[in-house]
Design an enzyme around this catalytic site. Structure first.
Site, PDB file in Angstrom:
ATOM      1  N   CYS A 156      12.332 -19.677 -19.998  1.00 23.93           N
ATOM      2  CA  CYS A 156      12.490 -18.215 -20.000  1.00 23.93           C
ATOM      3  C   CYS A 156      11.580 -17.502 -21.003  1.00 23.93           C
ATOM      4  CB  CYS A 156      13.954 -17.849 -20.225  1.00 23.93           C
ATOM      5  SG  CYS A 156      14.803 -18.869 -21.429  1.00 23.93           S
ATOM      6  N   HIS A 249      14.206 -11.920 -24.299  1.00 25.23           N
ATOM      7  CA  HIS A 249      13.489 -12.733 -25.269  1.00 25.23           C
ATOM      8  C   HIS A 249      12.246 -11.950 -25.714  1.00 25.23           C
ATOM      9  CE1 HIS A 249      16.190 -15.884 -24.446  1.00 25.23           C
ATOM     10  NE2 HIS A 249      15.427 -16.712 -23.768  1.00 25.23           N
TER      11      HIS A 249
HETATM   12  P1  NAP Z   1      25.397 -22.591 -18.002  1.00 26.42           P
HETATM   13  O1  NAP Z   1      25.864 -21.194 -18.144  1.00 26.42           O
HETATM   14  O2  NAP Z   1      25.878 -23.610 -18.953  1.00 26.42           O
HETATM   15  O3  NAP Z   1      25.741 -23.093 -16.491  1.00 26.42           O
HETATM   16  C1  NAP Z   1      25.566 -24.443 -16.103  1.00 26.42           C
HETATM   17  C2  NAP Z   1      25.987 -24.618 -14.645  1.00 26.42           C
HETATM   18  O4  NAP Z   1      25.749 -25.986 -14.267  1.00 26.42           O
HETATM   19  C3  NAP Z   1      27.466 -24.343 -14.382  1.00 26.42           C
HETATM   20  O5  NAP Z   1      27.601 -23.792 -13.088  1.00 26.42           O
HETATM   21  C4  NAP Z   1      28.095 -25.742 -14.399  1.00 26.42           C
HETATM   22  O6  NAP Z   1      29.251 -25.847 -13.588  1.00 26.42           O
HETATM   23  C5  NAP Z   1      26.981 -26.545 -13.746  1.00 26.42           C
HETATM   24  N1  NAP Z   1      27.049 -27.960 -14.112  1.00 26.42           N
HETATM   25  C6  NAP Z   1      27.161 -28.493 -15.354  1.00 26.42           C
HETATM   26  N2  NAP Z   1      27.211 -29.846 -15.263  1.00 26.42           N
HETATM   27  C7  NAP Z   1      27.128 -30.158 -13.936  1.00 26.42           C
HETATM   28  C8  NAP Z   1      27.127 -31.381 -13.198  1.00 26.42           C
HETATM   29  N3  NAP Z   1      27.203 -32.568 -13.806  1.00 26.42           N
HETATM   30  N4  NAP Z   1      27.013 -31.322 -11.857  1.00 26.42           N
HETATM   31  C9  NAP Z   1      26.937 -30.123 -11.222  1.00 26.42           C
HETATM   32  N5  NAP Z   1      26.943 -28.932 -11.869  1.00 26.42           N
HETATM   33  C10 NAP Z   1      27.024 -28.945 -13.206  1.00 26.42           C
HETATM   34  O7  NAP Z   1      23.797 -22.688 -18.096  1.00 26.42           O
HETATM   35  P2  NAP Z   1      22.698 -21.564 -17.678  1.00 26.42           P
HETATM   36  O8  NAP Z   1      22.296 -20.780 -18.853  1.00 26.42           O
HETATM   37  O9  NAP Z   1      23.140 -20.875 -16.444  1.00 26.42           O
HETATM   38  O10 NAP Z   1      21.430 -22.492 -17.374  1.00 26.42           O
HETATM   39  C11 NAP Z   1      21.285 -23.192 -16.152  1.00 26.42           C
HETATM   40  C12 NAP Z   1      19.887 -23.789 -16.100  1.00 26.42           C
HETATM   41  O11 NAP Z   1      18.933 -22.736 -16.150  1.00 26.42           O
HETATM   42  C13 NAP Z   1      19.549 -24.732 -17.261  1.00 26.42           C
HETATM   43  O12 NAP Z   1      18.709 -25.756 -16.800  1.00 26.42           O
HETATM   44  C14 NAP Z   1      18.806 -23.821 -18.224  1.00 26.42           C
HETATM   45  O13 NAP Z   1      17.944 -24.517 -19.081  1.00 26.42           O
HETATM   46  C15 NAP Z   1      18.040 -22.945 -17.245  1.00 26.42           C
HETATM   47  N6  NAP Z   1      17.621 -21.633 -17.739  1.00 26.42           N
HETATM   48  C16 NAP Z   1      18.520 -20.791 -18.334  1.00 26.42           C
HETATM   49  C17 NAP Z   1      18.090 -19.536 -18.756  1.00 26.42           C
HETATM   50  C18 NAP Z   1      19.011 -18.529 -19.427  1.00 26.42           C
HETATM   51  O14 NAP Z   1      18.500 -17.473 -19.862  1.00 26.42           O
HETATM   52  N7  NAP Z   1      20.307 -18.786 -19.541  1.00 26.42           N
HETATM   53  C19 NAP Z   1      16.778 -19.151 -18.552  1.00 26.42           C
HETATM   54  C20 NAP Z   1      15.895 -20.045 -17.938  1.00 26.42           C
HETATM   55  C21 NAP Z   1      16.329 -21.273 -17.526  1.00 26.42           C
HETATM   56  P3  NAP Z   1      30.772 -25.764 -14.187  1.00 26.42           P
HETATM   57  O15 NAP Z   1      31.104 -24.308 -14.382  1.00 26.42           O
HETATM   58  O16 NAP Z   1      31.580 -26.394 -13.101  1.00 26.42           O
HETATM   59  O17 NAP Z   1      30.763 -26.537 -15.461  1.00 26.42           O
END
Ligand code: NAP
Length: 359
Positions: A156, A249
């Site tokens: 990001c 960011h």
């Molecule tokens: P998050 O809020 O922690 O959400 C993670 C998601 O993954 C939840 O839906 C969770 O489901 C699911 N999950 C976790 N473990 C799993 C498993 N073993 N099998 C299937 N599903 C699983 O994280 P996020 O911020 O949305 O980030 C998601 C991805 O995007 C990451 O790779 C992160 O690095 C990337 N990213 C994030 C941002 C940002 O600004 N946040 C920006 C760019 C990229 P449950 O609810 O069931 O646990």
């Protein structure tokens, strides 16, 4: 100019992996009224599978779209999820195995995880910058024997960096960058950083962030030659900090180029940049990829991050640097431009180019 509807007016069914998380929820919001795509499956971990989406999700912004409330959350299993387009908001751990499993079964996977970004046969795509890199999909399919594909968007903060750097690199050739970020708490997902760690504080470390900032830009701004990307030849020194900002960011950077560059010349290039024509008219493309600010105290996350639905990148404070050539501040919405919105725009490009097809 608006790109013609690729599916004759019908919305293509799509699935979201990691739908309950920070980025997954942004997918749901952005796709609720999308003209080309319709969310038909939501999936997450075993903790959430089997519940309704409303019961499984702590919804974070606005109202949950009615169309997803009663969908039953599925496990991330390609045998159960048959949509040909899969948006992945999975953490890198589960993404490592699950994203290839979906691609093997024929899905186009639009990934936010770091797992495959730097793989030589996987596009690390920003439609305004490197639309031509989608040709890597042919190599990927040939090498891996997949009928689907993985297409990634960058980290990001790197997306913000790359958007600001792209026109300058094209005009003057970037050679060295010194970069310091101030990254929003939403970048850590939900529940993310504890309030007691971040309120009134700056945390001068974000796990695994600096290596991404120091490597992904060279691939994004690299040149497709034959069936491989020749990396752009600049080096980046990065410091990443977590700050008490909700979304957005901020990236402060000083840049040395192949030729001396004045602030005026840099500003002209930034203002003139329209991005690759391939990005023009896609439903998620902002009117201008970069908003160039001239007020001395902009861009600011609180005042600027929601502009154009969060899809613009912002630059300001463009000025001479006493050691390198130019310094400036860039800023963008980490969850929209830096994640879900970026994946959706990538899918739109693939649909406009016929890689994503109906039926
Ligand atoms: P998050 O809020 O922690 O959400 C993670 C998601 O993954 C939840 O839906 C969770 O489901 C699911 N999950 C976790 N473990 C799993 C498993 N073993 N099998 C299937 N599903 C699983 O994280 P996020 O911020 O949305 O980030 C998601 C991805 O995007 C990451 O790779 C992160 O690095 C990337 N990213 C994030 C941002 C940002 O600004 N946040 C920006 C760019 C990229 P449950 O609810 O069931 O646990």
């Amino acid at each position: 100019m608006t790109v013609p509807h690729p599916f004759n007016g019908a919305r293509l069914p799509v699935a979201i992996l990691g739908a309950t998380g920070m980025v997954g929820q942004a997918f749901i919001r952005l796709l609720a009224d999308h003209p080309w795509f319709q969310v038909t499956t939501v999936a997450a971990s075993e903790r959430s599978a089997g519940k309704t989406f409303a019961a499984a999700t702590r919804w974070l912004e606005g109202d949950m779209p009615a169309a997803v409330r009663d969908l039953i959350v599925q496990p991330c299993d390609p045998a159960l999820i048959t949509e040909s387009v899969v948006f992945s908001a999975l953490d890198s751990g589960p993404a490592q195995e699950l994203e290839p499993a979906f691609a093997r079964c024929g899905a186009i996977v639009l990934s936010n995880a770091k797992s495959y970004r730097m793989a030589s046969d996987v596009p690390l795509l920003i439609p305004e910058i490197n639309a031509a890199h989608i040709a890597l999909i042919v190599t990927q399919r040939a090498q891996r024997g997949w009928s689907g594909a993985i297409v990634t968007n960058a980290n990001c903060a790197t997306i913000v960096l790359a958007m600001a750097l792209a026109p300058l690199h094209a005009a003057f050739g970037a050679r060295r960058l010194f970069v310091a970020t101030m990254q929003a708490v939403s970048g850590a997902g939900y529940p993310g950083v504890s309030a007691l760690d971040i309120l009134g504080n700056v945390v001068p470390y974000i796990g695994d962030e600096e290596p991404k900032l120091e490597t992904e830009g060279q691939k994004i701004l690299g040149t497709l030659t034959g069936d491989a990307i020749v990396l752009a030849p600049f080096i980046v020194s990065a410091h990443s900090n977590r700050v008490a900002v909700e979304h957005g960011h901020t990236v402060c950077m000083s840049v040395e180029f192949d030729v001396p560059v004045t602030a005026g010349a840099a500003l002209d290039v930034l203002r003139d940049w329209r991005g690759d024509e391939a990005s023009h008219g896609l439903p998620s493309s902002p009117p201008m990829p970069l908003v160039v600010h001239t007020s001395l105290d902009r861009p600011q996350p609180r005042r600027d991050v929601q502009r154009d639905g969060g899809m613009s990148a912002h630059v300001g404070r463009v000025r001479a640097d006493p050691q390198l050539h130019i310094r400036l501040v860039a800023m963008g919405h980490n969850v929209i431009r830096g994640a879900a919105g970026a994946s959706i725009q990538n899918a739109e490009l693939l649909a406009a180019r016929g890689v994503i097809r109906a039926g």
